[in-house]
Design an enzyme around this catalytic site. Structure first.
Site, PDB file in Angstrom:
ATOM      1  CG  ASN A   1      45.809 -55.898  14.552  1.00  0.00           C
ATOM      2  OD1 ASN A   1      45.779 -54.677  14.425  1.00  0.00           O
ATOM      3  ND2 ASN A   1      45.945 -56.721  13.522  1.00  0.00           N
ATOM      4  CD1 TRP A   2      42.261 -52.764  19.528  1.00  0.00           C
ATOM      5  CD2 TRP A   2      42.274 -50.531  19.697  1.00  0.00           C
ATOM      6  NE1 TRP A   2      42.118 -52.445  20.844  1.00  0.00           N
ATOM      7  CE2 TRP A   2      42.131 -51.074  20.992  1.00  0.00           C
ATOM      8  CE3 TRP A   2      42.313 -49.137  19.562  1.00  0.00           C
ATOM      9  CZ2 TRP A   2      42.013 -50.289  22.138  1.00  0.00           C
ATOM     10  CZ3 TRP A   2      42.208 -48.344  20.707  1.00  0.00           C
ATOM     11  CH2 TRP A   2      42.055 -48.921  21.975  1.00  0.00           C
ATOM     12  CE  LYS A   3      42.739 -57.382  11.969  1.00  0.00           C
ATOM     13  NZ  LYS A   3      42.372 -58.422  11.057  1.00  0.00           N
TER      14      LYS A   3
ATOM     15  CG  HIS B   1      48.288 -58.155   9.900  1.00  0.00           C
ATOM     16  ND1 HIS B   1      47.307 -58.299   8.953  1.00  0.00           N
ATOM     17  CD2 HIS B   1      47.767 -58.635  11.058  1.00  0.00           C
ATOM     18  CE1 HIS B   1      46.234 -58.842   9.518  1.00  0.00           C
ATOM     19  NE2 HIS B   1      46.488 -59.059  10.797  1.00  0.00           N
TER      20      HIS B   1
ATOM     21  CD  GLU C   1      43.873 -57.361   7.913  1.00  0.00           C
ATOM     22  OE1 GLU C   1      44.148 -56.343   8.579  1.00  0.00           O
ATOM     23  OE2 GLU C   1      43.091 -58.249   8.313  1.00  0.00           O
TER      24      GLU C   1
ATOM     25  CD  GLU D   1      47.384 -62.758  12.790  1.00  0.00           C
ATOM     26  OE1 GLU D   1      46.589 -62.607  13.705  1.00  0.00           O
ATOM     27  OE2 GLU D   1      47.654 -61.873  11.968  1.00  0.00           O
TER      28      GLU D   1
ATOM     29  N   GLY E   1      39.518 -62.596  10.336  1.00  0.00           N
ATOM     30  CA  GLY E   1      38.310 -61.788  10.156  1.00  0.00           C
ATOM     31  C   GLY E   1      37.200 -62.512   9.415  1.00  0.00           C
TER      32      GLY E   1
ATOM     33  CB  SER F   1      38.288 -66.278  13.547  1.00  0.00           C
ATOM     34  OG  SER F   1      38.090 -65.557  12.345  1.00  0.00           O
TER      35      SER F   1
ATOM     36  N   GLY G   1      42.169 -59.752  16.655  1.00  0.00           N
ATOM     37  CA  GLY G   1      41.648 -58.618  15.887  1.00  0.00           C
ATOM     38  C   GLY G   1      40.252 -58.250  16.371  1.00  0.00           C
ATOM     39  N   GLY G   2      39.238 -58.729  15.655  1.00  0.00           N
ATOM     40  CA  GLY G   2      37.844 -58.342  15.920  1.00  0.00           C
ATOM     41  C   GLY G   2      37.460 -58.397  17.392  1.00  0.00           C
TER      42      GLY G   2
HETATM   43  P1  PGA Z   1      40.757 -61.507  13.705  1.00  0.00           P
HETATM   44  O1  PGA Z   1      42.114 -60.814  13.249  1.00  0.00           O
HETATM   45  O2  PGA Z   1      40.922 -61.906  15.157  1.00  0.00           O
HETATM   46  O3  PGA Z   1      39.705 -60.461  13.498  1.00  0.00           O
HETATM   47  O4  PGA Z   1      40.560 -62.692  12.814  1.00  0.00           O
HETATM   48  C1  PGA Z   1      43.364 -61.273  13.711  1.00  0.00           C
HETATM   49  C2  PGA Z   1      44.453 -60.438  13.075  1.00  0.00           C
HETATM   50  O5  PGA Z   1      44.340 -60.095  11.905  1.00  0.00           O
HETATM   51  O6  PGA Z   1      45.446 -60.109  13.724  1.00  0.00           O
END
Ligand code: PGA
Length: 268
Positions: A9-11, A96, A98, A168, A174, A217, A238-239
């Protein structure tokens, strides 16, 4: 047996140039794993076309980070599942945290999105998870069950299992704080037991078929331990997915933890 799955997930990150550079480094690292696990990359909407071309016939799938629940019409700024399908997407993230926290998506909105994705034969990835406050108030199980129940109410239990559930914990996304293996294990077990309780007559099958992955994370240093847990079928990253070496190492950890490299699979 549940096939392992790893989703990037590149966001809201990337550019034409950096996407190209990332994919050129990433694809050779993923080549080894593409037959034994499902792999997907979810770039921001404007880059779907570019990343689709870069993925070519590698067998690595394209995914989107969000979708509208509507088919077409006067919904400025929205993107429909039909459009995503036309762009070659196979997976679509829905709900998600977010999106839920920053854009006010309710569990009913998310359920409607799940339906529209599934209706086109794409695979919805339903993200669920509790905030730190909810965890501290012992509401983790209730919150997650409500998030999943909304989807079951909308599409039915059997259709839930055609998607993927991503656990999650909001406080681990993040932040660098990963949930402990015990915390992850408990929630993943709870999710499977909840699904089993929803349809006692079909419980065995559906709860055992459903793929439940972990996100929050995940890094090269903790991936193997998390993916080795019996109810964890993969990850939503994500990251770390923005770094080819890290994502490649995480894919390797999933392959090793699932036994797909040796042919001895974790889940029978
Ligand atoms: P993260 O994000 O690996 O940066 O914690 C995961 C996600 O939000 O899908």
């Amino acid at each position: 047996m549940r096939k392992p799955i790893l989703i990037a997930n590149w966001k809201m990150n990337g550019s034409l140039q950096s996407n190209q550079a990332l994919m050129v480094r990433l694809l050779p690292r993923l080549r080894l794993f593409r037959k034994t696990m499902d792999l997907a990359v979810c770039p921001p909407f404007p880059y779907l076309f570019q990343v689709r071309d870069l993925l070519g016939y590698t067998g690595i799938m394209l995914g989107a980070q969000n979708v509208s629940s509507y088919v077409s019409g006067a919904y400025t700024g929205e993107v429909s599942a039909t459009m995503l399908q036309e762009m070659g997407c196979r997976y679509v993230l829905v709900g998600h945290s977010e999106r839920r926290a920053l854009y006010g998506e309710t569990s009913q909105d998310v359920a409607a999105k799940f339906r529209s994705v599934l209706g086109l034969g794409l695979i919805p990835v339903l993200c669920v998870g509790e905030t730190l406050e909810e965890r501290e108030n012992n509401q983790t199980r209730t919150v997650i069950e409500q998030q999943i129940q909304a989807v079951i109410d909308e599409v039915g239990l059997a259709s839930l299992a055609r998607g993927v559930v991503a656990y999650e914990p909001v406080w681990a996304i993040g932040t660098g704080k990963t949930a402990t293996p015990e915390q992850v294990s408990l929630v993943h077990q709870d999710i499977r037991q909840f699904v089993a309780r929803c349809a006692p007559e079909a419980s065995g099958d559906i709860s055992q078929e459903l793929r439940v992955i972990y996100g929050g994370s995940v890094k090269p240093g903790n991936a193997f331990e998390l993916f080795s847990l019996p109810d964890v079928d993969g990850g939503l990253i994500g990251g770390a997915s923005l770094h080819a070496d890290d994502f490649g190492t995480i894919a390797g950890a999933l392959a090793e933890a699932s036994g797909v490299l040796t042919g001895e699979c974790k889940v029978e």
